[in-house]
Design an enzyme around this catalytic site. Structure first.
Site, PDB file in Angstrom:
ATOM      1  N   TYR A   1     -49.204  50.547 -55.972  1.00 57.89           N
ATOM      2  CA  TYR A   1     -48.143  49.556 -55.783  1.00 57.89           C
ATOM      3  C   TYR A   1     -46.902  50.202 -55.179  1.00 57.89           C
ATOM      4  O   TYR A   1     -46.480  51.287 -55.582  1.00 57.89           O
ATOM      5  CB  TYR A   1     -47.778  48.906 -57.127  1.00 57.89           C
ATOM      6  CG  TYR A   1     -46.712  47.847 -56.973  1.00 57.89           C
ATOM      7  CD1 TYR A   1     -47.015  46.603 -56.447  1.00 57.89           C
ATOM      8  CD2 TYR A   1     -45.402  48.111 -57.332  1.00 57.89           C
ATOM      9  CE1 TYR A   1     -46.037  45.635 -56.285  1.00 57.89           C
ATOM     10  CE2 TYR A   1     -44.420  47.156 -57.180  1.00 57.89           C
ATOM     11  CZ  TYR A   1     -44.740  45.924 -56.652  1.00 57.89           C
ATOM     12  OH  TYR A   1     -43.758  44.969 -56.478  1.00 57.89           O
TER      13      TYR A   1
ATOM     14  N   GLY B   1     -16.541  41.697 -66.545  1.00 60.99           N
ATOM     15  CA  GLY B   1     -17.940  41.896 -66.201  1.00 60.99           C
ATOM     16  C   GLY B   1     -18.124  43.038 -65.236  1.00 60.99           C
ATOM     17  O   GLY B   1     -17.166  43.638 -64.769  1.00 60.99           O
TER      18      GLY B   1
ATOM     19  N   GLU C   1     -19.288  46.187 -70.571  1.00 60.29           N
ATOM     20  CA  GLU C   1     -18.256  45.811 -69.603  1.00 60.29           C
ATOM     21  C   GLU C   1     -17.071  45.111 -70.282  1.00 60.29           C
ATOM     22  O   GLU C   1     -15.921  45.345 -69.924  1.00 60.29           O
ATOM     23  CB  GLU C   1     -18.847  44.918 -68.507  1.00 60.29           C
ATOM     24  CG  GLU C   1     -19.692  45.670 -67.501  1.00 60.29           C
ATOM     25  CD  GLU C   1     -18.880  46.578 -66.582  1.00 60.29           C
ATOM     26  OE1 GLU C   1     -17.654  46.384 -66.427  1.00 60.29           O
ATOM     27  OE2 GLU C   1     -19.488  47.498 -66.008  1.00 60.29           O
TER      28      GLU C   1
ATOM     29  N   GLU D   1     -13.358  46.753 -69.969  1.00 61.52           N
ATOM     30  CA  GLU D   1     -12.295  46.054 -69.242  1.00 61.52           C
ATOM     31  C   GLU D   1     -11.240  45.418 -70.139  1.00 61.52           C
ATOM     32  O   GLU D   1     -10.135  45.162 -69.677  1.00 61.52           O
ATOM     33  CB  GLU D   1     -12.903  44.993 -68.323  1.00 61.52           C
ATOM     34  CG  GLU D   1     -13.706  45.610 -67.190  1.00 61.52           C
ATOM     35  CD  GLU D   1     -14.188  44.601 -66.174  1.00 61.52           C
ATOM     36  OE1 GLU D   1     -13.996  43.381 -66.362  1.00 61.52           O
ATOM     37  OE2 GLU D   1     -14.767  45.054 -65.166  1.00 61.52           O
TER      38      GLU D   1
ATOM     39  N   PRO E   1     -26.551  32.764 -52.937  1.00 65.95           N
ATOM     40  CA  PRO E   1     -26.287  33.729 -51.864  1.00 65.95           C
ATOM     41  C   PRO E   1     -24.799  33.734 -51.498  1.00 65.95           C
ATOM     42  O   PRO E   1     -24.161  32.689 -51.450  1.00 65.95           O
ATOM     43  CB  PRO E   1     -27.135  33.218 -50.694  1.00 65.95           C
ATOM     44  CG  PRO E   1     -28.254  32.458 -51.353  1.00 65.95           C
ATOM     45  CD  PRO E   1     -27.617  31.818 -52.566  1.00 65.95           C
TER      46      PRO E   1
ATOM     47  N   GLU F   1      -5.153  44.132 -65.424  1.00 68.34           N
ATOM     48  CA  GLU F   1      -4.565  43.418 -66.557  1.00 68.34           C
ATOM     49  C   GLU F   1      -5.682  42.675 -67.275  1.00 68.34           C
ATOM     50  O   GLU F   1      -6.691  42.327 -66.670  1.00 68.34           O
ATOM     51  CB  GLU F   1      -3.541  42.368 -66.097  1.00 68.34           C
ATOM     52  CG  GLU F   1      -2.312  42.895 -65.427  1.00 68.34           C
ATOM     53  CD  GLU F   1      -1.392  41.770 -64.956  1.00 68.34           C
ATOM     54  OE1 GLU F   1      -1.340  40.707 -65.596  1.00 68.34           O
ATOM     55  OE2 GLU F   1      -0.721  41.979 -63.935  1.00 68.34           O
TER      56      GLU F   1
END
Length: 170
Positions: free
Chosen positions: A16, A60, A76, A80, A97, A129
């Site tokens: 594969y 995120g 995340e 953050e 997309p 921030e």
């Protein structure tokens, strides 16, 4: 057991080619709401880097190799905003997309509704921030002198936050 080409799974996997199909980058986005008496608030970060530098977004970022997306979301959020230990619930998968100008990026969005008084928010990592915005019934986002509409948010976070608001019936 053999497939229609007479191969066992082991034989199939040996030949594969994983590069046969293009792969998206994976991210997690996190919507954190807090109810403060009759007000609903949302935790947003101001992006400190490109793309969308200076725009607000949900916390995120990108998944690390072999990292489950639930762990990406928790990591995340902590990096953050400094917020940890939240019971994150899957909100949805976002794959339109062009949702990210850096390329093909698919995001799993998570959400939580928390007691704001039990967390301490502090911007970190690539967030310039991190702060709470009050959400009005008309879905305006207000923090002090700043007023945003959902369409002001970076990426497709308008869709993500809109879905989260619908999920909590707001």
């Amino acid at each position: 057991m053999k497939d229609r080409n007479g191969l066992t799974e082991e034989e199939f996997l040996k030949q594969y080619n994983p590069d046969k199909y293009p792969k998206p980058s994976l991210t997690a986005d996190i919507v954190v709401f807090a109810k403060d008496h009759d007000k609903l608030q949302i935790l947003l970060v101001k992006r400190g880097g490109h793309p969308f530098i200076g725009h607000y977004a949900t916390p995120g970022g990108f998944a690390n190799k072999n990292e489950p997306l639930e762990k990406t979301a928790a990591r995340e959020l902590a990096e953050e905003t400094g917020v940890t230990g939240l019971p994150l619930q899957l909100l949805g998968v976002y794959s339109k997309p062009g949702r990210d100008p850096r390329g093909w990026v698919v995001s799993c969005a998570y959400m939580a509704v928390i007691d704001k008084n039990k967390v301490h928010v502090k911007a970190g990592d690539d967030a310039a921030e991190a702060k709470w915005f009050t959400v009005t019934k008309a879905h305006a986002l207000i923090c002090g002198d700043e007023t945003l509409s959902l369409s002001d948010l970076a990426f497709d976070h308008q869709d993500i936050v809109g879905d989260a608001l619908a999920k909590i019936g707001y």
